[in-house]
Motif scaffolding. Structure first.
Motif, PDB file in Angstrom:
ATOM      1  N   THR A  63      -2.942   2.837   5.221  1.00 21.39           N
ATOM      2  CA  THR A  63      -2.836   1.399   5.504  1.00 21.39           C
ATOM      3  C   THR A  63      -3.052   0.586   4.237  1.00 21.39           C
ATOM      4  O   THR A  63      -2.570  -0.547   4.129  1.00 21.39           O
ATOM      5  N   TYR A  67       0.952  -0.376   1.599  1.00 21.19           N
ATOM      6  CA  TYR A  67       1.194  -1.699   1.009  1.00 21.19           C
ATOM      7  C   TYR A  67       1.370  -1.588  -0.501  1.00 21.19           C
ATOM      8  O   TYR A  67       2.313  -2.126  -1.089  1.00 21.19           O
ATOM      9  N   SER A 102       2.999 -10.058   7.896  1.00 15.67           N
ATOM     10  CA  SER A 102       1.615 -10.258   8.325  1.00 15.67           C
ATOM     11  C   SER A 102       1.529 -10.440   9.834  1.00 15.67           C
ATOM     12  O   SER A 102       0.624  -9.910  10.495  1.00 15.67           O
ATOM     13  N   CYS A 105       1.878  -7.104  11.473  1.00 22.02           N
ATOM     14  CA  CYS A 105       0.645  -6.317  11.409  1.00 22.02           C
ATOM     15  C   CYS A 105      -0.295  -6.654  12.568  1.00 22.02           C
ATOM     16  O   CYS A 105      -1.049  -5.795  13.032  1.00 22.02           O
ATOM     17  N   LEU A 114       1.312   0.077  12.004  1.00 22.84           N
ATOM     18  CA  LEU A 114       0.570  -0.725  11.026  1.00 22.84           C
ATOM     19  C   LEU A 114       0.955  -0.339   9.609  1.00 22.84           C
ATOM     20  O   LEU A 114       1.151  -1.213   8.755  1.00 22.84           O
ATOM     21  N   ARG A 118       2.662  -2.761   6.883  1.00 23.08           N
ATOM     22  CA  ARG A 118       2.026  -2.936   5.570  1.00 23.08           C
ATOM     23  C   ARG A 118       3.020  -2.656   4.440  1.00 23.08           C
ATOM     24  O   ARG A 118       2.970  -3.302   3.390  1.00 23.08           O
TER      25      ARG A 118
END
Length: 488
Positions: A63, A67, A102, A105, A114, A118
């Motif tokens: 997670t 990103y 966002s 998420c 998730l 991300r």
């Protein structure tokens, strides 16, 4: 005045004291803050996310690294996109995409969803980050750029450091899903200010996009991240070693391709700048240590010391206060005396703070242990970030500000990505260890020591490379005055 009518005063740009200069600074600071908000919010929420979704420590790593992976992989391409198609345009697309991700998420049903959301956030962040600094570098008057970068480096972190406190408060009231909605009101402000007040700039010499290099960069980092996460946990797993082979092959392919493509993401001429190369080596060491330390420290406060998410998040407030007080002064000081001294002192202070973090234990005092080490850490980052950022931007020609910014961002994000992927499993932080104090503490302490050593190495490197830039230079001014400040 409408945004389409905003024009740069020629040839110097907007003074920072002008209304237009302040508006540009506000928009870029808030835009950069979005990424800081998200990174710090997720760190505070990791234990809650893991318990709610039944995730392993490796899934929690993803997670974070999902990103960072898309951010680091695409940030060089994004810098070139800004230089060619317009930094303001790419910045706005990044802000909008980041905000959309966002919201995703906050509604995903499982940890796989998730991680996917991300990754989308990282794409938006890749578009925002280099454009933010490149806008400052290309629109603010040259004499005001050190001050602008200093202000940017301090204030861009304010929302990111306040966010964990707000996130902890939201976690105490409801679900972790709420924390991703913090980005939305900030993004709306950024879009409104940017549309009206930021002028468009681009590099007139930009000739093409390096799509092949970008694809190879994604393959290299994705495969390396998976291998670094999987091999320590399951050394006999065939897919882990296949991914390691793919990472090496794609990395070699990237180097080969970049030397032959007519529009490389990283022009070979930039590698001839010794300050540019060395400042990015320092960036890799420092931001790698920062990335992994920030993840494990927040978890340690909650798992080992029994802090609530709100209390753990509030422990980061000293960094905000110190950044507010010192950020602009740090940029001005670097412009006056050169970057050498600050690049030596800053990492050393952060290394001391990492050693102080060894005191974190069951029942560790908030005021006697946590706040003092965060003050030392904040002083170190405030001392170092502005000169490090400005050297990275000013050590190659200004028309390539987007590429310079993108390279430095890519190095910083890749460092965090690889350190977070590799170090926790190597020190024994796997499975559900993040939920048990006894299982988490040994690996946490070893990580603190490794981070401290890395930061001290960075300080020594700065002493060796930039020591001569701590005094005025009586030679002809051939490069930016920050690298060789003139005698007064």
């Amino acid at each position: 005045m409408a945004s389409s009518e905003v024009a740069l005063p020629r040839p110097v740009g907007f003074p920072l004291r002008s209304a237009q200069g302040r508006r540009i600074l506000i928009a870029t600071v808030l835009g950069a803050s979005l990424a800081g908000i998200d990174s710090n919010v997720v760190n505070v929420a990791l234990p809650d996310i893991g318990r709610d979704l039944g995730a392993s420590f490796a899934s929690l790593q993803w997670t974070v690294t999902g990103y960072t992976l898309s951010l680091a992989s695409l940030i060089l391409l994004a810098g070139a996109l800004g230089d060619r198609y317009g930094r303001r345009r790419i910045f706005l697309i990044g802000v909008a995409g980041f905000t959309f991700a966002s919201v995703l998420c906050s509604v995903v049903p499982d940890v796989g969803g998730l991680i996917g959301a991300r990754i989308l956030q990282g794409i938006g962040g890749a578009l925002m980050a280099p454009a933010s600094m490149a806008i400052l570098q290309s629109t603010i008057a040259p004499d005001d750029r050190p001050k602008a970068i200093g202000t940017w480096s301090g204030f861009a972190g304010i929302a990111g450091v306040l966010a964990p406190f707000v996130a902890g408060w939201l976690l105490s009231l409801g679900s972790w899903r709420w924390i991703f909605l913090i980005n939305v009101p900030v993004a709306v402000i950024v879009l409104l200010v940017s549309l009206r007040h930021i002028p468009e700039t681009r590099d007139g010499e930009s000739s093409g996009m390096d799509w092949g290099g970008s694809a190879l960069a994604v393959a290299t980092l994705a495969a390396a991240t998976y291998a670094l996460t999987a091999i320590p946990a399951n050394p006999r797993g065939p897919w882990a070693w296949v991914s390691a082979f793919v990472a090496v092959a794609a990395g070699i392919g990237f180097v080969w391709y970049e030397r032959r493509t007519p529009s490389p993401m990283l022009p070979a001429s930039h590698l001839k700048s010794r300050p540019f190369v060395m400042i990015n080596v320092m960036t890799f060491i420092v931001y790698g240590a920062f990335g992994v330390f920030s993840v494990i420290f927040t978890i340690a406060l909650e798992t080992v010391s029994g802090y609530s998410p709100a209390k753990a998040g509030s422990s980061l407030l000293p960094i905000t206060i110190i950044s507010l007080v010192l950020a602009r002064s740090s940029g001005k000081l670097a412009a006056r005396i050169g970057p050498g001294l600050q690049l030596m002192v800053g990492p050393a202070l952060c290394g001391v703070a990492a050693l102080m973090a060894l005191q974190v234990s069951p029942g560790a005092g908030y005021w006697s242990v946590v706040i003092p080490l965060q003050c030392v850490f904040g002083l170190g980052t405030a001392t170092m970030v502005a000169p490090l950022t400005f050297v990275a931007l000013s050590s190659i020609p200004g028309d390539h500000a987007g590429v310079a910014s993108a390279v430095n961002n890519a190095v910083a994000r890749s460092a965090a990505l690889l350190w977070i992927a590799a170090l926790p499993p190597l020190v024994g932080l796997t499975g559900a260890s993040y939920t048990q104090s006894e299982a988490f503490l040994p690996g946490y302490r070893l990580t603190c020591i490794i981070c401290a050593v890395a930061l001290f190495v960075s300080s020594a490197l700065a002493a060796a490379v930039f020591r001569s830039h701590t005094r005025c230079d009586r030679r002809p001014l051939l490069v930016h005055p920050l690298l060789h400040p003139p005698c007064r």
